[in-house]
Design a protein around this motif. Structure first.
Motif, PDB file in Angstrom:
ATOM      1  N   HIS A 161       2.524 -19.992   7.306  1.00  0.00           N
ATOM      2  CA  HIS A 161       1.895 -18.883   8.046  1.00  0.00           C
ATOM      3  C   HIS A 161       0.664 -19.384   8.805  1.00  0.00           C
ATOM      4  CE1 HIS A 161       0.554 -14.876   8.892  1.00  0.00           C
ATOM      5  NE2 HIS A 161      -0.446 -14.911   8.024  1.00  0.00           N
ATOM      6  N   CYS A 162      -0.078 -20.287   8.153  1.00  0.00           N
ATOM      7  CA  CYS A 162      -1.279 -20.862   8.786  1.00  0.00           C
ATOM      8  C   CYS A 162      -0.919 -21.605  10.086  1.00  0.00           C
ATOM      9  CB  CYS A 162      -1.954 -21.823   7.803  1.00  0.00           C
ATOM     10  SG  CYS A 162      -3.462 -22.571   8.435  1.00  0.00           S
ATOM     11  N   LYS A 163       0.243 -22.304  10.053  1.00  0.00           N
ATOM     12  CA  LYS A 163       0.647 -23.050  11.266  1.00  0.00           C
ATOM     13  C   LYS A 163       0.804 -22.094  12.449  1.00  0.00           C
ATOM     14  CE  LYS A 163       3.447 -26.432   8.755  1.00  0.00           C
ATOM     15  NZ  LYS A 163       4.817 -26.903   8.549  1.00  0.00           N
ATOM     16  N   VAL A 164       1.386 -20.905  12.183  1.00  0.00           N
ATOM     17  CA  VAL A 164       1.614 -19.949  13.279  1.00  0.00           C
ATOM     18  C   VAL A 164       0.279 -19.358  13.741  1.00  0.00           C
ATOM     19  CG1 VAL A 164       3.026 -18.005  14.037  1.00  0.00           C
ATOM     20  CG2 VAL A 164       3.835 -19.456  12.191  1.00  0.00           C
ATOM     21  N   ILE A 165      -0.649 -19.170  12.796  1.00  0.00           N
ATOM     22  CA  ILE A 165      -1.969 -18.648  13.193  1.00  0.00           C
ATOM     23  C   ILE A 165      -2.696 -19.673  14.076  1.00  0.00           C
ATOM     24  CG2 ILE A 165      -4.216 -17.846  12.352  1.00  0.00           C
ATOM     25  CD1 ILE A 165      -2.801 -16.715   9.911  1.00  0.00           C
ATOM     26  N   ILE A 166      -2.504 -20.951  13.786  1.00  0.00           N
ATOM     27  CA  ILE A 166      -3.114 -21.979  14.654  1.00  0.00           C
ATOM     28  C   ILE A 166      -2.594 -21.807  16.088  1.00  0.00           C
ATOM     29  CG2 ILE A 166      -3.226 -24.468  15.135  1.00  0.00           C
ATOM     30  CD1 ILE A 166      -3.115 -24.888  12.045  1.00  0.00           C
ATOM     31  N   ASP A 167      -1.270 -21.560  16.215  1.00  0.00           N
ATOM     32  CA  ASP A 167      -0.702 -21.339  17.558  1.00  0.00           C
ATOM     33  C   ASP A 167      -1.327 -20.115  18.233  1.00  0.00           C
ATOM     34  OD1 ASP A 167       0.960 -23.507  17.404  1.00  0.00           O
ATOM     35  OD2 ASP A 167       2.779 -22.355  16.976  1.00  0.00           O
ATOM     36  N   ILE A 168      -1.532 -19.048  17.447  1.00  0.00           N
ATOM     37  CA  ILE A 168      -2.153 -17.837  18.030  1.00  0.00           C
ATOM     38  C   ILE A 168      -3.535 -18.181  18.564  1.00  0.00           C
ATOM     39  CG2 ILE A 168      -3.066 -15.523  17.565  1.00  0.00           C
ATOM     40  CD1 ILE A 168      -0.980 -15.161  15.420  1.00  0.00           C
ATOM     41  N   ILE A 169      -4.295 -18.895  17.741  1.00  0.00           N
ATOM     42  CA  ILE A 169      -5.677 -19.218  18.121  1.00  0.00           C
ATOM     43  C   ILE A 169      -5.693 -20.088  19.380  1.00  0.00           C
ATOM     44  CG2 ILE A 169      -7.697 -20.552  17.342  1.00  0.00           C
ATOM     45  CD1 ILE A 169      -6.961 -19.330  14.490  1.00  0.00           C
ATOM     46  N   GLU A 170      -4.748 -21.035  19.441  1.00  0.00           N
ATOM     47  CA  GLU A 170      -4.695 -21.892  20.636  1.00  0.00           C
ATOM     48  C   GLU A 170      -4.243 -21.091  21.855  1.00  0.00           C
ATOM     49  OE1 GLU A 170      -2.543 -25.371  19.407  1.00  0.00           O
ATOM     50  OE2 GLU A 170      -4.364 -26.209  18.466  1.00  0.00           O
ATOM     51  N   SER A 171      -3.380 -20.059  21.645  1.00  0.00           N
ATOM     52  CA  SER A 171      -2.946 -19.222  22.779  1.00  0.00           C
ATOM     53  C   SER A 171      -4.141 -18.489  23.389  1.00  0.00           C
ATOM     54  CB  SER A 171      -1.871 -18.227  22.350  1.00  0.00           C
ATOM     55  OG  SER A 171      -2.435 -17.041  21.791  1.00  0.00           O
ATOM     56  N   LEU A 172      -5.191 -18.316  22.566  1.00  0.00           N
ATOM     57  CA  LEU A 172      -6.399 -17.609  23.034  1.00  0.00           C
ATOM     58  C   LEU A 172      -7.456 -18.585  23.546  1.00  0.00           C
ATOM     59  CD1 LEU A 172      -6.588 -15.116  20.020  1.00  0.00           C
ATOM     60  CD2 LEU A 172      -5.734 -14.650  22.328  1.00  0.00           C
ATOM     61  N   LEU A 173      -7.056 -19.870  23.622  1.00  0.00           N
ATOM     62  CA  LEU A 173      -7.943 -20.949  24.084  1.00  0.00           C
ATOM     63  C   LEU A 173      -9.164 -21.095  23.171  1.00  0.00           C
ATOM     64  CD1 LEU A 173      -7.724 -20.315  27.951  1.00  0.00           C
ATOM     65  CD2 LEU A 173      -6.222 -21.687  26.496  1.00  0.00           C
ATOM     66  N   LEU A 174      -8.970 -20.753  21.885  1.00  0.00           N
ATOM     67  CA  LEU A 174     -10.007 -20.992  20.880  1.00  0.00           C
ATOM     68  C   LEU A 174      -9.585 -22.192  20.043  1.00  0.00           C
ATOM     69  CD1 LEU A 174     -10.483 -17.280  19.728  1.00  0.00           C
ATOM     70  CD2 LEU A 174     -11.971 -18.598  21.252  1.00  0.00           C
ATOM     71  N   LYS A 175     -10.469 -22.629  19.140  1.00  0.00           N
ATOM     72  CA  LYS A 175     -10.058 -23.745  18.288  1.00  0.00           C
ATOM     73  C   LYS A 175     -10.395 -23.482  16.825  1.00  0.00           C
ATOM     74  CE  LYS A 175     -13.819 -27.166  18.571  1.00  0.00           C
ATOM     75  NZ  LYS A 175     -14.349 -26.949  17.287  1.00  0.00           N
TER      76      LYS A 175
END
Ligand code: ACO
Length: 205
Positions: A13-27
């Motif tokens: 689940h964490c891996k997918v949240i990383i993708d969400i965060i990157e989609s928002l141009l955050l890190k």
């Protein structure tokens, strides 16, 4: 002290949240997990809660799919919880939305919905107008809730399940994958099939 974006739980689940965060141009600044079998996730270091000193300035998401585990961790933390919505999710501006929620790609939340805190609105799921979703709920991928459905705390709507309009689903219930729900579901019930039937009860949250 500068504010960091922290994920608690080095899970799938964490891996997918990383993708969400990157989609928002955050890190993501920090991933923490006390399971020492995982020290690397998506190329990032994972540290234990002892190694990571959390600060009041940090923004935190509990990145664990299990609803009870998310609740237990949230209870023990006095943190600033962050909600994130994938750049390709469709979310009405006219909703109420709590803290620590994650909304996955292609999910839709329509006008008048109320979403509690620490919820997962998973990939391609639909939460129609005026639904009320309690804390720690998981709407699994492709699950669909028609208008004005209520879902109690900690319940999981399984992958691909369908719930017709105006239905009330209790707390800490489980709706099986692909089930079709056409009548109300009591607290703790595990319901499967079309039409959904109760096969047992969860004995706790
Ligand atoms: C990104 C992600 O991965 S998000 C995760 C998404 N995952 C899900 O949505 C999982 C949903 N889980 C399920 O559907 C599970 O089957 C559950 C929770 C409903 C039941 O699991 P268990 O408690 O282990 O039940 P078990 O597998 O023993 O099945 C009990 C009975 O229900 C039936 N059954 C179980 N699930 C379903 C279902 N989804 N639809 C129809 N019947 C079902 C079984 O065939 C079995 O029937 P039988 O007694 O006649 O043999």
């Amino acid at each position: 002290m500068e504010s960091r974006l922290v994920l608690y739980g080095a899970s799938g689940h964490c891996k997918v949240i990383i993708d969400i965060i990157e989609s928002l141009l955050l890190k993501v600044d920090l991933i923490i997990d006390d399971n020492r079998n995982v020290d690397l996730l998506c190329g990032r270091s994972v540290v234990s809660t002892k190694e990571a000193t959390l600060s009041k300035n940090d923004s935190l998401i509990i990145s664990i799919g299990n609803n009870s585990a998310r609740k237990n961790i949230a209870k023990g933390l006095d943190s600033n919880f962050l909600s994130v919505v994938h750049a390709r999710a469709i979310v009405s501006k006219n909703i109420e939305f709590g803290l620590g929620n994650v909304v996955m790609p292609l999910a839709t939340i329509n006008s008048g919905a109320k979403i509690g805190s620490h919820c997962i609105i998973n990939t391609n799921s639909i939460v129609e107008h005026d639904c009320i979703i309690g804390d720690f709920v998981h709407i699994s991928p492709r699950a669909s809730l028609a208008g004005n459905v209520q879902v109690g705390e900690g319940t999981q709507i399984g992958i691909g399940a369908v719930v017709i309009q105006n239905i009330k689903i209790g707390k800490w219930a489980m709706i099986g994958a692909g089930s079709i729900i056409i009548s109300d579901v009591p607290d703790y019930a595990v319901v499967v099939g079309n039409p959904g039937r109760i096969i047992k009860y969860n004995n706790n949250d």
